[in-house]
Design an enzyme around this catalytic site. Structure first.
Site, short mmCIF file in Angstrom:
data_model
loop_
_atom_site.label_atom_id
_atom_site.label_comp_id
_atom_site.label_asym_id
_atom_site.label_seq_id
_atom_site.Cartn_x
_atom_site.Cartn_y
_atom_site.Cartn_z
N CYS A 124 1.16 -1.58 -4.04
CA CYS A 124 0.81 -2.15 -2.74
C CYS A 124 2.02 -2.75 -2.05
CB CYS A 124 -0.20 -3.27 -2.95
SG CYS A 124 -1.86 -2.85 -2.48
N ARG A 405 -7.62 3.06 -4.23
CA ARG A 405 -6.83 2.67 -5.41
C ARG A 405 -7.63 1.76 -6.34
NH1 ARG A 405 -2.38 -0.72 -4.04
NH2 ARG A 405 -2.46 -0.91 -6.29
#
Ligand code: UD1
Length: 427
Positions: A124, A405
């Site tokens: 991220c 994710r």
């Protein structure tokens, strides 16, 4: 790239079951590297981060067999992980760059082969996310580390137990050092260790394999090195962040929902913060029942900090809830420096938020309005979905791959609860 189209304004009603925790499953999969015996892991979730972790394990030589009749990995299924034939100690850039958690494998590959080569991780985009604490910790176990062209090369032939004082209770560094120490001769002590439930779960898993780890869940973790590990059967914990997200979804939309797999001890600070919110919550074992009319007062101050503090991974979601509360809320993000990327997107939907450095001030409004918004990271992305569920009209959330994710087909769970949300696939 896939997007979500949400027609907001529906209240939620029904039951959801929380799947296994991404942040528990990932280090546990890395831990499998340490054993040469088969390991049966229950309820493997199909989040993209987990799929990518399985790809990395396979690239090292692991055999992963889904325990289903057709041999395929379903929504969530048991998997047999066999690392007996592992032969590779390198994770190339193509694989490491798609998953930050590939860094956990540094510790376990080192533990297994006493050498490792891992490209710098991806993940991220929520700040610098350095790995200095991981490196410092491994050096204290007598590992020699060089860093050239984005590849960390570790030499561990002289590894031995050591004392690691973490400057900050980093989750990843604590897990990596634990993984490196399990098969390392001597005693390793980690001081100022992270205390997250996922750390406890990793220690429980490794101990089930035959490791000797004590103190997980406190600041001081002690690992007595053992010479080899067995196989085992293990069920990782449910995902406290998904559980918290669904609870916030129920509050933001109003309705009557039951969340199974909600472990109250793992979300104590969230429950504490929500106790004055206008709703009725009942918890029985690991089932939470919520009845809410969708109207609530803002929580005056929320500040993220390491466990048992308020989790940074729920900051974006609780911020979305504040946007339609009554009053003002101050939200301080202490863990990651650029973790307010969802704010400009929420503002497009009519939210009133100002950000200065690590502080967001949210003035609750009566209504949000549908808009086309972009997910920029996993948790920020899901906060836009929450806002879309309550907004008037249609919201498009672009770049859903960020959300995939850590949530498996989020739209299915929310649709089951009565939300009007559809995925538009980009083929
Ligand atoms: C893990 C979680 C992530 C969560 C975070 C904090 C996984 C797979 N991810 O990430 O979802 O948001 O914990 O709860 O479990 N830091 C350093 N140097 C280091 C390591 C970390 O300065 O070597 C800093 C980071 O920049 C950050 C803070 O420490 O500011 C917390 O990071 P850390 O606890 O390590 O988070 P992760 O393990 O990356």
């Amino acid at each position: 790239m896939d997007k979500f189209i949400i027609n907001g304004g529906k209240s939620l009603c029904g039951e959801v079951e929380i799947t296994s925790a991404k942040n528990a499953y990932l280090p546990i999969l890395a831990g499998c590297i340490l054993s040469k015996k088969p390991i049966l892991l229950h309820k493997c979730p199909k989040y993209n981060d987990v799929i990518n972790m399985l790809k990395i394990l396979k690239s090292l030589g692991a055999k992963i067999t889904p325990q289903t009749n057709d041999g395929k990995l379903h929504n969530s299924c048991d998997i047999l992980v066999d690392c007996s034939q592992l032969s590779v100690h390198t994770i190339p850039h193509e694989l490491a760059s798609v998953l930050r958690s590939s860094i956990f494998m540094l510790g376990s590959i080192l533990g297994r082969f006493k050498k490792a080569r891992v490209a710098y991780p991806g993940g991220c985009e929520i700040g610098a996310r350095p790995i200095d604490l991981h490196i410092k910790g491994l050096k204290n176990l007598n590992v020699e580390i060089s860093d050239k062209h984005g590849i960390l090369s570790c030499e561990g032939k002289n590894m031995k137990g050591g004392v690691v004082n973490l400057d900050f209770p980093s989750v990843g560094a604590t897990e990596n050092i634990m993984l490196a120490a399990v098969l390392t001769k001597g005693t390793t002590k980690i001081f100022n260790a992270a205390k997250e439930p996922e750390i406890v779960d990793l220690a429980n898993f490794l101990n089930t394999l035959g490791a000797k780890i004590s103190g997980a869940g406190t600041s001081d973790i002690i690992i007595e090195g053992v010479s080899e590990l067995n196989g085992c059967e293990y069920t990782p914990i449910p995902d406290r962040i998904i559980a918290g997200t669904y609870l916030i979804a129920g509050l933001i939309c109003g309705g009557d929902i039951t969340i199974r797999g909600f472990i109250p001890q793992h979300n104590q600070v969230l429950l504490e913060k929500l106790k004055d919110v206008n709703s009725k919550m009942e918890i029985c074992g690991d089932t939470l029942h919520l009845v809410s009319n969708g109207y609530h007062n803002c929580i005056s101050k929320i500040e993220t900090s390491p466990y048992p503090g308020f989790p940074t991974d729920l900051q974006a979601q609780i911020l979305a809830l504040q946007t339609i509360g009554k009053g003002t809320s101050i939200i301080i993000e202490n863990l990651f420096e650029t973790r307010f990327k969802h704010v400009p997107e929420l503002v497009k939907m009519g939210a009133q938020i100002t950000v200065k450095d690590r502080t967001a001030i949210v003035n609750g409004v009566e209504k949000l309005y549908g808009a086309s918004v972009n997910a920029t990271d996993l948790r920020g992305g899901v906060s836009l979905v929450l806002a879309g569920l309550v907004a008037e009209g249609y919201t498009t959330v672009n770049n859903v791959f960020h959300i995939d994710r850590g949530y498996y087909q989020l739209e299915n769970d929310l649709s089951k609860l009565g939300a009007d949300i559809k995925r538009i696939k980009n083929n």
